[in-house]
Design an enzyme around this catalytic site. Sequence first.
Site, PDB file in Angstrom:
ATOM      1  CB  CYS A 240      25.501 -10.602  19.132  1.00  0.00           C
ATOM      2  SG  CYS A 240      24.276 -10.288  20.429  1.00  0.00           S
TER       3      CYS A 240
ATOM      4  CG  HIS B 244      19.875  -8.118  20.017  1.00  0.00           C
ATOM      5  ND1 HIS B 244      21.141  -8.594  19.758  1.00  0.00           N
ATOM      6  CD2 HIS B 244      19.986  -6.767  20.040  1.00  0.00           C
ATOM      7  CE1 HIS B 244      21.969  -7.576  19.620  1.00  0.00           C
ATOM      8  NE2 HIS B 244      21.291  -6.451  19.790  1.00  0.00           N
TER       9      HIS B 244
ATOM     10  CB  CYS C 282      21.766 -13.271  21.357  1.00  0.00           C
ATOM     11  SG  CYS C 282      20.907 -11.674  21.207  1.00  0.00           S
TER      12      CYS C 282
ATOM     13  CD  GLU D 245      19.255 -13.355  18.393  1.00  0.00           C
ATOM     14  OE1 GLU D 245      18.684 -12.229  18.363  1.00  0.00           O
ATOM     15  OE2 GLU D 245      20.350 -13.561  17.852  1.00  0.00           O
TER      16      GLU D 245
END
Length: 144
Positions: A77, A47, A80, A49
């Site tokens: 999420c 991801h 993260c 992040e």
Amino acid sequence: MQAALAAARQAAGRGEVPVGAVITGPDGALLAVTGNETEARQDSTAHAELLVIAAAQARRGSKYLEDCDLWVTLEPCAMCAGAIALARIRRLYFGAADQKGGAVEHGPRLFSQPTIHHRPEIYGGLSEAEASQLLQDFFAARRG
């Protein structure tokens, strides 16, 4: 947020879900910028992040980013959000809310849990319309 949106657009151009993230230092200078890379890496944890946190940590030579801010185009999420807490990010700015997968204002609301050791300042809804439109356009093209 404009740099995060640009990273999200670049991610979409590579066939990735258009999420972009930026980390700025205490003076506001960009430390790291990236977009999702889950498809390119075939890694469900790639991801934006996580990638931007790792890049900023490497650049600074420290696992803690307590004087840094994270700008991301989509509400993080749970995975993260956990990484944000572990990295001790000072402030979290995000664009679009994520009612299904978000973990900041939706779902588990991770930073509201009594067991979380670090809570960043949180500012949601920045450039929300543009961030949401990027996601809607991406998924509409995939379905159509």
